[in-house]
Motif scaffolding. Structure first.
Motif, mmCIF file in Angstrom:
data_model
loop_
_atom_site.group_PDB
_atom_site.id
_atom_site.type_symbol
_atom_site.label_atom_id
_atom_site.label_comp_id
_atom_site.label_asym_id
_atom_site.label_seq_id
_atom_site.Cartn_x
_atom_site.Cartn_y
_atom_site.Cartn_z
ATOM 1 N N VAL A 131 1.134 10.947 65.220
ATOM 2 C CA VAL A 131 0.886 9.988 64.566
ATOM 3 C C VAL A 131 1.928 9.232 64.045
ATOM 4 C CG1 VAL A 131 -0.147 9.523 62.182
ATOM 5 C CG2 VAL A 131 -1.162 11.286 63.306
ATOM 6 N N GLU A 132 1.647 7.576 64.442
ATOM 7 C CA GLU A 132 2.794 6.860 64.003
ATOM 8 C C GLU A 132 2.296 6.121 62.452
ATOM 9 O OE1 GLU A 132 4.029 3.774 66.794
ATOM 10 O OE2 GLU A 132 2.692 4.822 68.152
ATOM 11 N N LEU A 133 3.269 6.351 61.580
ATOM 12 C CA LEU A 133 3.009 5.724 60.056
ATOM 13 C C LEU A 133 3.258 4.469 60.115
ATOM 14 C CD1 LEU A 133 4.135 8.858 58.188
ATOM 15 C CD2 LEU A 133 1.773 8.139 58.635
ATOM 16 N N GLN A 134 2.030 3.598 59.577
ATOM 17 C CA GLN A 134 2.392 2.126 59.724
ATOM 18 C C GLN A 134 2.339 1.657 58.019
ATOM 19 O OE1 GLN A 134 -0.801 1.002 62.209
ATOM 20 N NE2 GLN A 134 0.502 1.053 64.015
ATOM 21 N N HIS A 135 1.511 2.094 57.465
ATOM 22 C CA HIS A 135 1.456 1.487 56.108
ATOM 23 C C HIS A 135 0.694 2.571 54.998
ATOM 24 C CE1 HIS A 135 1.619 -1.431 52.877
ATOM 25 N NE2 HIS A 135 0.187 -1.250 52.705
ATOM 26 N N TYR A 136 1.107 2.858 53.969
ATOM 27 C CA TYR A 136 0.437 3.618 52.974
ATOM 28 C C TYR A 136 0.373 3.157 51.520
ATOM 29 C CZ TYR A 136 0.297 7.854 50.178
ATOM 30 O OH TYR A 136 -0.265 8.868 49.247
ATOM 31 N N GLY A 153 6.647 4.022 59.325
ATOM 32 C CA GLY A 153 7.301 3.783 60.749
ATOM 33 C C GLY A 153 7.822 5.150 61.380
ATOM 34 N N THR A 154 7.576 6.232 60.569
ATOM 35 C CA THR A 154 7.994 7.352 61.040
ATOM 36 C C THR A 154 6.980 8.053 61.971
ATOM 37 O OG1 THR A 154 9.444 8.060 59.300
ATOM 38 C CG2 THR A 154 8.685 9.868 60.695
ATOM 39 N N VAL A 155 7.252 8.731 63.215
ATOM 40 C CA VAL A 155 6.283 9.159 64.063
ATOM 41 C C VAL A 155 6.262 10.895 63.511
ATOM 42 C CG1 VAL A 155 5.844 10.354 66.254
ATOM 43 C CG2 VAL A 155 6.673 7.831 66.080
ATOM 44 N N VAL A 156 5.145 11.362 63.285
ATOM 45 C CA VAL A 156 4.954 12.714 62.766
ATOM 46 C C VAL A 156 3.968 13.384 63.622
ATOM 47 C CG1 VAL A 156 5.490 12.065 60.249
ATOM 48 C CG2 VAL A 156 2.956 12.052 61.107
ATOM 49 N N GLY A 157 4.120 14.609 63.506
ATOM 50 C CA GLY A 157 3.046 15.505 64.071
ATOM 51 C C GLY A 157 3.795 16.573 65.153
ATOM 52 N N THR A 170 -8.206 9.413 75.331
ATOM 53 C CA THR A 170 -9.059 8.504 74.552
ATOM 54 C C THR A 170 -9.686 9.133 73.525
ATOM 55 O OG1 THR A 170 -9.382 6.826 76.470
ATOM 56 C CG2 THR A 170 -10.813 6.495 74.608
ATOM 57 N N PHE A 171 -9.706 8.497 72.295
ATOM 58 C CA PHE A 171 -10.451 9.190 71.003
ATOM 59 C C PHE A 171 -11.917 8.565 70.689
ATOM 60 C CE2 PHE A 171 -10.951 10.064 66.508
ATOM 61 C CZ PHE A 171 -10.993 11.408 66.688
ATOM 62 N N HIS A 172 -12.824 9.035 70.686
ATOM 63 C CA HIS A 172 -14.212 8.509 70.345
ATOM 64 C C HIS A 172 -14.353 7.619 69.145
ATOM 65 C CE1 HIS A 172 -14.362 11.888 67.966
ATOM 66 N NE2 HIS A 172 -15.161 11.218 67.142
ATOM 67 N N GLU A 173 -13.109 7.642 68.167
ATOM 68 C CA GLU A 173 -13.413 6.817 66.965
ATOM 69 C C GLU A 173 -12.366 5.761 66.943
ATOM 70 O OE1 GLU A 173 -15.164 6.668 64.336
ATOM 71 O OE2 GLU A 173 -16.504 8.483 64.585
ATOM 72 N N GLY A 174 -11.442 5.897 68.123
ATOM 73 C CA GLY A 174 -10.567 4.724 68.536
ATOM 74 C C GLY A 174 -8.974 5.337 67.843
ATOM 75 N N HIS A 175 -8.251 4.516 68.202
ATOM 76 C CA HIS A 175 -6.714 4.972 67.757
ATOM 77 C C HIS A 175 -6.101 4.530 66.610
ATOM 78 C CE1 HIS A 175 -6.310 7.240 71.666
ATOM 79 N NE2 HIS A 175 -7.162 6.110 72.009
ATOM 80 N N ASP A 176 -6.421 3.377 66.082
ATOM 81 C CA ASP A 176 -5.883 2.593 65.111
ATOM 82 C C ASP A 176 -6.827 2.713 63.683
ATOM 83 O OD1 ASP A 176 -3.430 1.339 66.267
ATOM 84 O OD2 ASP A 176 -4.848 0.661 67.292
ATOM 85 N N PHE A 177 -6.142 3.264 62.557
ATOM 86 C CA PHE A 177 -6.922 3.600 61.611
ATOM 87 C C PHE A 177 -6.442 2.976 60.188
ATOM 88 C CE2 PHE A 177 -8.896 6.605 64.215
ATOM 89 C CZ PHE A 177 -10.150 6.797 63.712
ATOM 90 N N GLU A 178 -7.023 2.357 59.264
ATOM 91 C CA GLU A 178 -6.738 2.064 58.088
ATOM 92 C C GLU A 178 -7.799 2.614 56.979
ATOM 93 O OE1 GLU A 178 -5.368 -1.705 55.089
ATOM 94 O OE2 GLU A 178 -6.066 -1.985 57.044
ATOM 95 N N ALA A 179 -7.738 3.951 56.367
ATOM 96 C CA ALA A 179 -8.613 4.304 55.912
ATOM 97 C C ALA A 179 -8.000 5.279 54.704
ATOM 98 C CB ALA A 179 -9.480 5.342 56.571
ATOM 99 N N SER A 180 -8.851 5.673 53.753
ATOM 100 C CA SER A 180 -8.617 6.645 52.676
ATOM 101 C C SER A 180 -8.690 7.971 53.113
ATOM 102 C CB SER A 180 -9.586 6.470 51.379
ATOM 103 O OG SER A 180 -10.924 6.874 51.908
ATOM 104 N N LEU A 181 -7.952 8.830 52.510
ATOM 105 C CA LEU A 181 -7.899 10.351 52.912
ATOM 106 C C LEU A 181 -9.193 11.074 52.916
ATOM 107 C CD1 LEU A 181 -4.242 11.363 51.170
ATOM 108 C CD2 LEU A 181 -4.882 10.949 53.860
ATOM 109 N N PRO A 182 -10.259 10.622 52.004
ATOM 110 C CA PRO A 182 -11.454 11.348 51.879
ATOM 111 C C PRO A 182 -12.115 10.974 53.514
ATOM 112 C CG PRO A 182 -10.983 10.751 49.621
ATOM 113 C CD PRO A 182 -9.960 10.183 50.676
ATOM 114 N N MET A 222 -2.369 3.617 56.767
ATOM 115 C CA MET A 222 -2.600 3.042 58.094
ATOM 116 C C MET A 222 -1.763 3.630 59.337
ATOM 117 S SD MET A 222 -1.666 -0.999 59.123
ATOM 118 C CE MET A 222 -2.840 -1.594 57.928
ATOM 119 N N PHE A 223 -2.443 3.821 60.233
ATOM 120 C CA PHE A 223 -1.604 4.547 61.478
ATOM 121 C C PHE A 223 -2.158 4.594 62.704
ATOM 122 C CE2 PHE A 223 -4.892 7.627 60.149
ATOM 123 C CZ PHE A 223 -5.161 8.345 61.204
ATOM 124 N N ARG A 224 -1.435 4.779 63.724
ATOM 125 C CA ARG A 224 -2.011 4.834 65.034
ATOM 126 C C ARG A 224 -1.728 6.521 65.655
ATOM 127 N NH1 ARG A 224 -0.385 0.923 70.047
ATOM 128 N NH2 ARG A 224 -1.921 -0.415 69.184
#
Length: 317
Positions: A264-269, A249-253, A213-225, A173-175
């Motif tokens: 990317v802001e990591l929220q849950h894994y 909670g870390t910001v990566v990228g 703006t990203f066409h698929e949105g900015h908040d995701f909770e999805a599998s890596l595939p 899960m990330f933004r």
């Protein structure tokens, strides 16, 4: 002058035995005398001609009886009940008397036409019919396997040999803050690198979206595939590497993608994991039955394959 004494003609002359019975002049018995009359049937049965006639009569009777039985169409009560049940499952009510009769008439029509087509040889070289017949005999042989009810002792080895099939992939899960290469061109990555330090300095609960703006949105909770399908394989692999070294909670990228750059802001894994057999038993059971069906089909084919001599003509033939 003495006259010669009269002698019986050869037709009348019969030497007499001591017991008074006459003998054949040649000393042998005739064929009719050799076999009693009540044994004439035995003589007939020994003649090859009668064997041939009897065999021909038998073949004719078998053909006549089989032809006659092939023209009999019997719709059993079980068949009528099956058709009625199928109607009820489709229309959510039993068929009326007239509707049931129409169903039976259609079934008879189908049978008559099918038999006539077979009689006329219309199924020869018909790939559709041939394929359907092959499927039907395979399904007939594998019906028992499809209904088998194995114990856990049988399912566990199957489950353990197919773990990759039941493994649940990691979910993240990330933004993300998106910097579009379409809008920014080559500067997209540099803009993202410049903004990341600003974003890190802002408290998590006060951060607002940066970039485009990203066409698929900015908040995701999805599998890596799934993320790989949305952002590309390189993005998913880079994100997975970041997850293994960064904490929640870390910001990566910035992480590049075909669309540009992403902070990317990591929220849950949730790491990939294997569920317990009890929680997915129905799925494993279905897969096991399918495997048994395929194994049964293969065994059946192998058991009958050697009955046939197969010749595949080459180009020169």
């Amino acid at each position: 002058m003495r006259l010669p004494s009269a002698r019986p003609s050869p037709r009348e002359y019969r030497p007499q035995s001591r017991n008074g019975r006459s003998h054949h002049p040649s000393g042998t018995k005739s064929k009719d005398q050799d076999i009693p009359e009540h044994n004439h049937v035995a003589v007939i049965l020994k003649e090859p001609l009668y064997h041939f006639l009897f065999a021909g009569l038998l073949v004719f009777l078998v053909f006549w009886l089989s032809t006659d039985s092939q023209n009999d169409i019997v719709i059993s009560q079980a068949e009528v009940q099956r058709m009625s049940t199928m109607w009820e499952s489709q229309w959510r009510r039993p068929p009326s008397k007239d509707e049931l009769q129409r169903i039976i008439d259609l079934r008879i029509r189908e049978e008559v036409l099918a038999r006539e087509a077979i009689t006329r040889g219309l199924i020869e070289n018909d790939s559709v019919v041939r394929r359907r017949l092959a499927q039907k005999i395979e399904n007939f042989e594998s019906d028992v396997a499809s209904m088998a009810e194995p114990s856990d002792e049988t399912l566990i080895p199957y489950f353990e040999s197919n773990l990759d099939r039941y493994e649940i992939p990691a979910v993240v899960m990330f933004r993300h803050h998106y910097f579009s290469s379409d809008r920014r061109g080559a500067a997209a990555l540099a803009d993202a690198e410049r903004e990341i330090s600003t974003l890190i300095a802002i408290p998590t609960d006060q951060r607002e979206l940066m970039g485009d703006t990203f066409h698929e949105g900015h908040d995701f909770e999805a599998s890596l595939p799934r993320l790989a399908r949305v952002f590309g394989d390189d993005f998913a692999l880079a994100l997975e590497d970041s997850i293994t070294t960064a904490s929640i909670g870390t910001v990566v990228g910035p992480i590049p993608s075909p669309y540009g750059a992403h902070i990317v802001e990591l929220q849950h894994y949730v790491p990939k994991h294997l569920p317990a057999l009890t929680s997915i038993r129905d799925q494993v059971l279905t897969d096991w039955r399918l495997s048994q069906v395929e194994n049964t089909k293969d065994r059946f084919y192998t058991s009958i394959r050697d009955k046939y001599r197969v010749t595949v003509a080459g180009p020169s033939d």
